[in-house]
Design a protein around this motif. Structure first.
Motif: not given
Length: 86
Positions: A32, A35-36, A38-40, A42-43, A71, A75
């Motif tokens: 988790y 993934e978190f 990587e998402t943050v 990228g965005k 973020y 979350t």
């Protein structure tokens, strides 16, 4: 050999349910977190970095900091809402 592999000696290791749940929880937390991040990454990069270069401008650095903070806060709010429904 990981902790779930059986040793070659033929004897099977004894794992308690708590041991297995702890290991599973740790692996899920790590997945988790990856993934978190990587998402943050990228965005926030897409939103804040308009002209990629060798260093960040002050406004880009500030934007990334605020973006990550939002973020993390979002979350936390979502997590609390999910756990309060149970």
């Amino acid at each position: 050999m990981d902790s779930f592999s059986s040793p070659s000696s033929g004897s099977s290791p004894k794992f308690s349910t708590d041991d297995i749940m702890t290991q599973l929880r740790t692996q899920l937390e790590q997945a988790y977190a990856e993934e978190f991040l990587e998402t943050v990454r990228g965005k926030c990069f897409d939103k804040c970095i308009t002209k990629p270069g060798s260093s960040l401008s002050g406004s880009e650095s500030s934007c990334i900091s605020r973006c990550i903070d939002r973020y993390i806060e979002a979350t936390g709010i979502i997590g609390k809402a999910l756990f309060n429904q149970r």
